[in-house]
Design a protein around this motif. Structure first.
Motif, PDB file in Angstrom:
ATOM      1  N   PRO A   3     -77.125  82.557  15.168  1.00 20.39           N
ATOM      2  CA  PRO A   3     -76.703  83.877  15.668  1.00 20.39           C
ATOM      3  C   PRO A   3     -76.345  83.911  17.162  1.00 20.39           C
ATOM      4  O   PRO A   3     -75.356  84.549  17.535  1.00 20.39           O
ATOM      5  CB  PRO A   3     -77.910  84.770  15.372  1.00 20.39           C
ATOM      6  N   ILE A   4     -77.093  83.231  18.004  1.00 22.45           N
ATOM      7  CA  ILE A   4     -76.771  83.257  19.437  1.00 22.45           C
ATOM      8  C   ILE A   4     -75.480  82.486  19.696  1.00 22.45           C
ATOM      9  O   ILE A   4     -74.631  82.937  20.473  1.00 22.45           O
ATOM     10  CB  ILE A   4     -77.942  82.739  20.296  1.00 22.45           C
ATOM     11  N   GLU A   5     -75.314  81.356  19.052  1.00 20.93           N
ATOM     12  CA  GLU A   5     -74.061  80.614  19.204  1.00 20.93           C
ATOM     13  C   GLU A   5     -72.886  81.471  18.753  1.00 20.93           C
ATOM     14  O   GLU A   5     -71.830  81.478  19.403  1.00 20.93           O
ATOM     15  CB  GLU A   5     -74.113  79.317  18.389  1.00 20.93           C
ATOM     16  N   THR A   6     -73.051  82.185  17.649  1.00 19.20           N
ATOM     17  CA  THR A   6     -71.993  83.066  17.157  1.00 19.20           C
ATOM     18  C   THR A   6     -71.673  84.144  18.192  1.00 19.20           C
ATOM     19  O   THR A   6     -70.503  84.416  18.475  1.00 19.20           O
ATOM     20  CB  THR A   6     -72.397  83.713  15.811  1.00 19.20           C
ATOM     21  N   GLU A   7     -72.706  84.742  18.788  1.00 17.68           N
ATOM     22  CA  GLU A   7     -72.470  85.764  19.819  1.00 17.68           C
ATOM     23  C   GLU A   7     -71.746  85.175  21.024  1.00 17.68           C
ATOM     24  O   GLU A   7     -70.869  85.830  21.602  1.00 17.68           O
ATOM     25  CB  GLU A   7     -73.787  86.400  20.250  1.00 17.68           C
ATOM     26  N   LEU A   8     -72.088  83.966  21.400  1.00 17.95           N
ATOM     27  CA  LEU A   8     -71.402  83.319  22.525  1.00 17.95           C
ATOM     28  C   LEU A   8     -69.931  83.088  22.200  1.00 17.95           C
ATOM     29  O   LEU A   8     -69.057  83.376  23.020  1.00 17.95           O
ATOM     30  CB  LEU A   8     -72.095  81.991  22.870  1.00 17.95           C
ATOM     31  N   VAL A   9     -69.656  82.596  20.994  1.00 17.26           N
ATOM     32  CA  VAL A   9     -68.268  82.354  20.579  1.00 17.26           C
ATOM     33  C   VAL A   9     -67.493  83.668  20.524  1.00 17.26           C
ATOM     34  O   VAL A   9     -66.375  83.767  21.048  1.00 17.26           O
ATOM     35  CB  VAL A   9     -68.231  81.627  19.212  1.00 17.26           C
TER      36      VAL A   9
END
Length: 170
Positions: free
Chosen positions: A116-122
């Motif tokens: 989820p955090i990687e997705t938010e960063l992307v």
């Protein structure tokens, strides 16, 4: 004008050079990555391989948490949490360095490739048309493998990233 990057709050804590840039920089950080700092602070699991480095980084994480909890900074962050994708006013570290908290929303668009955090960063990088700054080589490879339309810099290339004409702000 400041050079902007999307990154995690822990990167700012771990890599001191990010806060001492000779050129103006601004970091866009998803709110959930701020919350992750508390997990790192309380975790018995080391962040770094070397015990002395791990103690130093955990101390820096605690200092960053304390800084974000200062009343003015807390007020800026709370305002950003009122709407999806709202951004805080800049939180200043020095004359050249600031951080903006964004209330990113994980839409699970890249759920099979990223947490989820990687997705938010992307999604933040795509939404803001900004490059990502990270030290996670495996994540960089997954971004490339998934053909995600974002630009990514490794932290080791920070000086180059600050000077890269491809992303100089107008």
């Amino acid at each position: 004008m400041s050079r902007q990057f999307v990154t995690e709050a822990v990167m700012v804590a771990i890599y001191g050079q990010l806060l001492t840039s000779p050129a103006p920089v601004e970091y866009i950080v998803p709110y959930t990555s701020l919350l992750e700092l508390y997990e790192f602070q309380d975790s018995a699991e080391p962040l770094m391989d070397n015990p002395m480095d791990d103690q130093h980084v955990k101390r820096k994480v605690s200092e960053l948490i304390s800084y974000f909890e200062e009343p003015l900074n807390q007020k800026k962050i709370r305002r950003a949490l009122q709407m999806p994708w709202a951004k805080s006013l800049p939180i200043l570290f020095d004359a050249n360095t600031s951080l903006i908290v964004i209330n990113a929303v994980d839409t699970a668009h890249y759920g099979e490739y990223f947490d989820p955090i990687e997705t938010e960063l992307v999604l933040t990088a795509q939404r803001e048309a900004l490059p990502i700054l990270t030290d996670q080589l495996d994540w960089i490879h997954r971004i490339i493998e998934a053909s995600v339309p974002v630009h990514v810099y490794d932290i080791d290339d920070f000086d180059f990233a600050v000077d890269d004409p491809m992303f100089n702000n107008p």
